[in-house]
Design a protein around this motif. Sequence first.
Motif, PDB file in Angstrom:
ATOM      1  N   MET B   1       0.842  -1.196   0.000  1.00 29.44           N
ATOM      2  CA  MET B   1       0.000   0.000   0.000  1.00 29.44           C
ATOM      3  C   MET B   1       0.883   1.254   0.000  1.00 29.44           C
ATOM      4  O   MET B   1       1.840   1.341   0.766  1.00 29.44           O
ATOM      5  CB  MET B   1      -0.855  -0.013   1.260  1.00 29.44           C
ATOM      6  CG  MET B   1      -1.956   0.993   1.246  1.00 29.44           C
ATOM      7  SD  MET B   1      -2.627   1.220   2.897  1.00 29.44           S
ATOM      8  CE  MET B   1      -3.071  -0.435   3.348  1.00 29.44           C
ATOM      9  N   SER B   2       0.568   2.213  -0.876  1.00 28.43           N
ATOM     10  CA  SER B   2       1.400   3.412  -0.919  1.00 28.43           C
ATOM     11  C   SER B   2       1.126   4.269   0.317  1.00 28.43           C
ATOM     12  O   SER B   2       0.098   4.136   0.954  1.00 28.43           O
ATOM     13  CB  SER B   2       1.077   4.216  -2.176  1.00 28.43           C
ATOM     14  OG  SER B   2      -0.203   4.809  -2.039  1.00 28.43           O
ATOM     15  N   ASP B   3       2.078   5.139   0.626  1.00 30.06           N
ATOM     16  CA  ASP B   3       1.912   6.033   1.774  1.00 30.06           C
ATOM     17  C   ASP B   3       0.691   6.917   1.601  1.00 30.06           C
ATOM     18  O   ASP B   3      -0.041   7.201   2.532  1.00 30.06           O
ATOM     19  CB  ASP B   3       3.135   6.952   1.911  1.00 30.06           C
ATOM     20  CG  ASP B   3       4.274   6.189   2.550  1.00 30.06           C
ATOM     21  OD1 ASP B   3       4.043   5.016   2.946  1.00 30.06           O
ATOM     22  OD2 ASP B   3       5.377   6.755   2.622  1.00 30.06           O
ATOM     23  N   GLU B   4       0.504   7.315   0.317  1.00 27.91           N
ATOM     24  CA  GLU B   4      -0.613   8.215   0.007  1.00 27.91           C
ATOM     25  C   GLU B   4      -1.946   7.524   0.311  1.00 27.91           C
ATOM     26  O   GLU B   4      -2.832   8.100   0.926  1.00 27.91           O
ATOM     27  CB  GLU B   4      -0.532   8.574  -1.484  1.00 27.91           C
ATOM     28  CG  GLU B   4      -1.445   9.668  -1.935  1.00 27.91           C
ATOM     29  CD  GLU B   4      -1.512   9.689  -3.463  1.00 27.91           C
ATOM     30  OE1 GLU B   4      -2.529  10.155  -3.987  1.00 27.91           O
ATOM     31  OE2 GLU B   4      -0.552   9.211  -4.113  1.00 27.91           O
ATOM     32  N   HIS B   5      -2.051   6.253  -0.099  1.00 29.38           N
ATOM     33  CA  HIS B   5      -3.266   5.496   0.199  1.00 29.38           C
ATOM     34  C   HIS B   5      -3.451   5.311   1.697  1.00 29.38           C
ATOM     35  O   HIS B   5      -4.546   5.459   2.221  1.00 29.38           O
ATOM     36  CB  HIS B   5      -3.218   4.119  -0.491  1.00 29.38           C
ATOM     37  CG  HIS B   5      -3.597   4.187  -1.932  1.00 29.38           C
ATOM     38  ND1 HIS B   5      -3.761   3.076  -2.707  1.00 29.38           N
ATOM     39  CD2 HIS B   5      -3.853   5.243  -2.732  1.00 29.38           C
ATOM     40  CE1 HIS B   5      -4.102   3.446  -3.934  1.00 29.38           C
ATOM     41  NE2 HIS B   5      -4.148   4.764  -3.973  1.00 29.38           N
TER      42      HIS B   5
END
Lengths: 252, 314
Positions: B1-5
């Motif tokens: 999972m990306s940091d943004e998500h």
Amino acid sequence: MREKAILEIRNLVLRMSGRSILDDLSMGFARHRVHAVIGPNGAGKSTLACAIMGLSDYRRYEGSILFKGEPVDELPVDQRARRGMTMAWQEPARYEGLSVERFILSGAAKKSKETVREVLEQVGLDPARYGGRAVDKTLSGGERKRVELASILAMRPLLVIMDEPDSGIDMDALARIFDALEFLKANGSTVLLITHSVAVLERADHGFLMCDGKLICEGGVEKIRRYYANKCMPCDHPNEPHSDFGERAGDE
Amino acid sequence: MSDEHGEMIRRLYASIGEACVIEPNVAHVEVHGNRVLGLHLVDGLKVEADETDDGISARVRVEPGRVIETPVRICFGLLPERGVQRIKMDVDIAEGGRVAVLASCTFPNAVQILHTMDADIRVGKDAQYLYLERHVHGKSGGVTIVPKARVILEEGARFRTDFELIRGLVGDIDIDYHAVCGPRSVLEMAARVSGAGDDRIKIREEATLEGEAARGVLTTNVAVRERARAEIFNTLLATAPYARGHVDCKEIIQGEAQARATPIVDVRHPKAHVTHEAAIGSVDSKQLETLMAHGLTEEEATELIIEGLLSPSL
Ligand SMILES: Nc1ncnc2c1ncn2[C@@H]1O[C@H](COP(=O)(O)OP(=O)(O)OP(=O)(O)O)[C@@H](O)[C@H]1O
Ligand SMILES: [Mg+2]
């Protein structure tokens, strides 16, 4: 008895649909006592309770009600309650989605889980089983009456009016209710029991007999019990008292 | 999972006053707008989600005989003030499967948002599906919510759905649920909504009890105040022997609010039995005065009564 009354009713008249439901009642309720108002169906007992409490349909009365020496006639029910009086209904209301715990805490003097546990135990309901249930139609009539009483115990009121505390209550639970009465008295409450049961009358220190909205007699419990048993139970003209009903308030 | 998500997921849960789900045994799905931000599954549960132009299209399946022990968490939302989110869901609970879903829909800053839900739900033989949908809206009520569901309950299936708006103003809400209930199945549909300001609430719940001994309860509890309007249409049709049903509609109105209820009970078999109860008006005076005799003001007592009416059944 002529101690200072916590509640005094002076010449109370309440008319509904053109009829005098309460007919010139004057009564004094001494502090720290258990009083009973007994009388046949339709005598006006519940109406008297509602007028004392100041419920909205019962506030257009003549005469005066004094609580702790001050007239409360102008006060709505919540303000009377905040001065220390409360009432348990003959047929208590039911609430969808409101838990027994929230209901009890709504007026509790000490708002804690501990309070809920204590008062439920006092009325013989298991806190673990009942605390989370709703005060709705899933409670039996007797359970609902006991929850009502528990909520009143939590309030620590100065004056409690209990309208037919024994209706729909089995023998076991009735013993709990009588214990709760003793508890209220021991903790400084004045209790006004409304009933047509001699068993309840016998729990009181002092009694009033009502018929057709009138006060027929008042005094010691034994005197009221005898009068009720001899004259009211065999009566073939309920709520039509003789004009010479004689023994009025005070003549013990 | 990306940091943004991850950050977005945190903000979605924060808006409903909760922390992110991290326990590995709890399945969860998070959707912001048309982006599936998080998807974690457990054994026996299948979810496929496709992102569309303005939402997602998802297929949810519980495999035969599989019991999902812990409720699945779903979070749908849109954090900006404006936007559209259309959710299409196909739910299939296979024979003997069991699952409970807690779905939160959050539009905390809504000024002009449209959220639609279009669900086809099949609850297979002896399967169970519980779906609780909770909404959190903004203070301005700028949300239009249009949930539609078609539900099929097979023999012995159980389905319960609860729709609740717990915070914020409704805006416009238009619920339309329809269920067909097979033999011995049990349906419970409930909506609990409060409206204020210029909110418009329309709720339509319909069920057909067409299987022998099917049971159904449709419950709608609504509280409206100020200039809000509510219209409730509940229909329960029973066509099979021993079918049992009840329609229950309670609406509390205050101020200039208006409410209308149209319960329809239609029984077409002499051995079926359906009842209904509808009460619209101000708060019951005995309920009110009991609490006032506990020392609550009229406003406090009213609030407590409405809160109870709108809380999920205990
Ligand atoms: N709103 C009303 N309008 C007209 N009559 C009323 C109203 N409320 C009560 N009454 C009448 O007043 C009388 C007294 O009623 P009340 O309920 O006070 O009696 P009660 O002594 O409590 O009787 P019970 O033992 O049956 O509870 C009854 O005849 C009743 O029908
Ligand atoms: Mg009575």
